[in-house]
Motif scaffolding. Structure first.
Motif, PDB file in Angstrom:
ATOM      1  N   HIS A  28       0.828  -1.199   0.000  1.00 41.14           N
ATOM      2  CA  HIS A  28       0.000   0.000   0.000  1.00 41.14           C
ATOM      3  C   HIS A  28       0.862   1.248   0.000  1.00 41.14           C
ATOM      4  CE1 HIS A  28      -4.089  -1.698   1.459  1.00 41.14           C
ATOM      5  NE2 HIS A  28      -4.045  -1.526   0.162  1.00 41.14           N
ATOM      6  N   GLY A  29       0.345   2.266  -0.648  1.00 38.28           N
ATOM      7  CA  GLY A  29       1.061   3.532  -0.715  1.00 38.28           C
ATOM      8  C   GLY A  29       2.020   3.594  -1.875  1.00 38.28           C
ATOM      9  N   THR A  31       2.515   4.627  -4.811  1.00 41.14           N
ATOM     10  CA  THR A  31       2.043   5.476  -5.895  1.00 41.14           C
ATOM     11  C   THR A  31       2.557   6.884  -5.737  1.00 41.14           C
ATOM     12  OG1 THR A  31       0.087   6.344  -7.008  1.00 41.14           O
ATOM     13  CG2 THR A  31      -0.082   6.078  -4.669  1.00 41.14           C
ATOM     14  N   THR A 112      -3.558   0.683  -5.312  1.00 41.38           N
ATOM     15  CA  THR A 112      -2.831   1.438  -4.303  1.00 41.38           C
ATOM     16  C   THR A 112      -3.794   1.828  -3.183  1.00 41.38           C
ATOM     17  OG1 THR A 112      -3.290   3.568  -5.338  1.00 41.38           O
ATOM     18  CG2 THR A 112      -1.314   2.390  -6.082  1.00 41.38           C
ATOM     19  N   GLU A 114      -4.329   4.762  -2.032  1.00 39.03           N
ATOM     20  CA  GLU A 114      -5.067   5.960  -2.443  1.00 39.03           C
ATOM     21  C   GLU A 114      -6.277   5.577  -3.296  1.00 39.03           C
ATOM     22  OE1 GLU A 114      -4.102  10.388  -4.232  1.00 39.03           O
ATOM     23  OE2 GLU A 114      -2.853   8.699  -4.849  1.00 39.03           O
ATOM     24  N   ASP A 115      -6.082   4.649  -4.250  1.00 41.63           N
ATOM     25  CA  ASP A 115      -7.193   4.185  -5.080  1.00 41.63           C
ATOM     26  C   ASP A 115      -8.238   3.452  -4.241  1.00 41.63           C
ATOM     27  OD1 ASP A 115      -5.997   5.233  -7.318  1.00 41.63           O
ATOM     28  OD2 ASP A 115      -5.272   3.320  -8.094  1.00 41.63           O
ATOM     29  N   GLU A 203      -2.880  14.210   9.829  1.00 41.41           N
ATOM     30  CA  GLU A 203      -2.838  14.293   8.376  1.00 41.41           C
ATOM     31  C   GLU A 203      -2.471  15.685   7.877  1.00 41.41           C
ATOM     32  OE1 GLU A 203      -6.639  12.640   7.668  1.00 41.41           O
ATOM     33  OE2 GLU A 203      -5.921  10.584   7.818  1.00 41.41           O
ATOM     34  N   ASP A 207       1.233  12.533   5.157  1.00 38.44           N
ATOM     35  CA  ASP A 207       0.292  12.071   4.142  1.00 38.44           C
ATOM     36  C   ASP A 207       0.383  10.550   4.097  1.00 38.44           C
ATOM     37  OD1 ASP A 207      -1.391  11.654   2.040  1.00 38.44           O
ATOM     38  OD2 ASP A 207      -0.585  13.270   0.810  1.00 38.44           O
ATOM     39  N   ARG A 209      -1.336   8.308   2.942  1.00 33.75           N
ATOM     40  CA  ARG A 209      -1.678   7.603   1.703  1.00 33.75           C
ATOM     41  C   ARG A 209      -0.425   7.137   0.974  1.00 33.75           C
ATOM     42  NH1 ARG A 209      -4.545  11.887  -1.737  1.00 33.75           N
ATOM     43  NH2 ARG A 209      -2.771  13.044  -0.888  1.00 33.75           N
ATOM     44  N   PHE A 210       0.672   7.846   1.187  1.00 37.26           N
ATOM     45  CA  PHE A 210       1.892   7.555   0.447  1.00 37.26           C
ATOM     46  C   PHE A 210       2.927   6.817   1.292  1.00 37.26           C
ATOM     47  CE2 PHE A 210       0.086  11.335  -1.700  1.00 37.26           C
ATOM     48  CZ  PHE A 210      -0.150  10.745  -2.931  1.00 37.26           C
ATOM     49  N   ASN A 243       4.063  15.308   4.839  1.00 34.45           N
ATOM     50  CA  ASN A 243       3.207  16.084   3.939  1.00 34.45           C
ATOM     51  C   ASN A 243       4.008  17.251   3.354  1.00 34.45           C
ATOM     52  OD1 ASN A 243       1.070  17.155   2.567  1.00 34.45           O
ATOM     53  ND2 ASN A 243      -0.193  17.572   4.362  1.00 34.45           N
TER      54      ASN A 243
END
Length: 404
Positions: A28-29, A31, A112, A114-115, A203, A207, A209-210, A243
């Motif tokens: 995960h992440g 991307t 990912t 994020e998706d 957050e 970040d 998500r990454f 971030n």
């Protein structure tokens, strides 16, 4: 901030919940430039995903049908709009979504994170409409793995162009002990030890998500480059993304590019207390530096994670003894190599950056390591037989025993 979508679905839909992750799925992440190194994994997934755009012998699953072409009011009514979506799930949740598409029969590939979060938001909106409308909109136009897609939230399929729809599944991934929550609590504890109180939402600073988990990845022999310099993946570590997008150069993120036009990747070992100052106020050039006559005064870093980790003494937090290393981007033209004849081979692996504006932290790396397995930098520079080094090693053993 909303909670992650629970594993519920219309009758007959393929919507499995799992606490494990397919070995075939990318971490995960993986991307985007904010997750440097992860994009290499995402690119591999996107290449396999290209099969979506080709006709093949794979038949769509039960209930799947080709998505209607947008263009008139009746058709558009079948689509859920972005403005109807709720907030994304909390990145501090212990269970994060892992949506997958069927690449071939019985072979699944993960999107990912994020998706997956985007798909969760559309599914939650669909379920809410389904509860109050007789014929709710069931389609979503989204971009997944760099492809424009039509997702059928009722049939749980995804279609690219004129290709056949592919089945989707949603799984829930357990974060384990090194979760976003653990990281942020440990981060706040480190800052509190330096007299700094964190009032910001996590957050706003990170970040998640990454994030990229390199702990279970193996070296596949690929030679990666960033900013014209070799890039060593931090295998064995988990990265939490700072971030930084839009924070420098009037919002220009070119320094994060993953080719020769971006900045090079480096590492900087630090303690929790050192992390506080760097992330709050940036890097500062220290006094009385050993190789100042050779390179000028500057910030020391290295392109090698195995070198940087020696400067991060493990610290115990909530039952785990962890190391912290910062992942950096440095301006390639600012890199100075140590050539002093008195430098050891270990010290010649450093880079020196004179201007603090030319070095930026964009990731915090963590791994678990016992104090007994930790090798301080003095061992690498002076050798184990040095009396001062012997004293340091004895102190590490004593500290380990005291922490039991």
């Amino acid at each position: 901030m909303g909670n992650c979508l629970k594993a519920q679905c219309p009758d007959g839909a393929v919507y499995a919940a799992s606490t494990t992750k397919d070995a075939a799925g990318p971490a995960h992440g993986a991307t985007g430039s904010a997750a440097d190194g992860g994009a290499d994994v995402a690119a591999d997934a996107a290449a396999e995903y290209d099969a979506y755009g080709e006709e093949d012998e794979y038949a769509a699953g039960p209930g799947a049908s080709a998505a209607p072409e947008p263009g008139n009011t009746d058709v558009e009514a079948a689509y859920i709009r972005w403005g109807e979506l709720g907030p994304p799930c909390s990145m501090l949740s212990d269970d994060l979504p892992d949506w997958r598409f069927e690449l071939d029969a019985s072979k699944w590939k993960s999107y990912t994170l994020e998706d997956s979060i985007v798909l969760d938001r559309f599914m939650e909106a669909f379920r809410k409409k389904q509860a109050i409308e007789e014929d709710p909109p069931r389609l979503a136009k989204v971009r997944l793995l760099r492809k424009e897609c039509i997702v059928d939230l009722q049939a749980l399929t995804c279609q690219v162009g004129d290709s056949r729809p592919r089945k989707l599944q949603r799984h829930a991934v357990k974060s384990g002990w090194l979760s976003n929550r653990y990281f942020f609590e440990a981060f706040k504890a480190a800052l509190a030890g330096s007299g700094v109180t964190v009032d910001a939402h996590p957050e706003e600073m990170f970040d998640f998500r990454f994030n990229q988990d390199f702990r279970n990845l193996a070296d596949d022999g690929r030679k990666l480059m960033r900013g014209g310099q070799p890039y060593q993946l931090p295998l064995g570590w988990k990265r939490f993304a700072v971030n930084v997008k839009g924070q420098y150069d009037d919002g220009d993120n070119k320094w994060l590019k993953e080719d020769d036009s971006g900045w090079a990747v480096a590492y900087h070992g630090t303690t929790g207390e050192g992390l506080t100052g760097i992330l709050c106020t940036g890097f500062r050039v220290g006094d009385r530096q050993k190789f100042e006559n050779d390179t000028g005064a500057g910030i020391y870093c290295t392109p090698l994670i195995d070198v940087a980790q020696h400067y991060s003494k493990p610290k115990k937090y909530q039952g785990h003894t962890v190391q912290i290393v910062l992942q950096l981007r440095v301006k390639p033209s600012a890199i100075k190599h140590i050539t002093d004849s008195s430098a050891t081979p270990f010290e010649k692996k450093y880079w020196v950056i004179n201007n603090p504006a030319h070095i930026r932290a964009y990731g915090v790396l963590i791994r678990e390591l016992s104090l007994l397995d930790y090798v301080p930098p003095e061992v690498m520079v002076y050798g184990k037989s040095n009396p001062h080094v012997q004293k340091i090693l004895k102190e590490l053993i004593d500290e380990h025993e005291a922490n039991k």
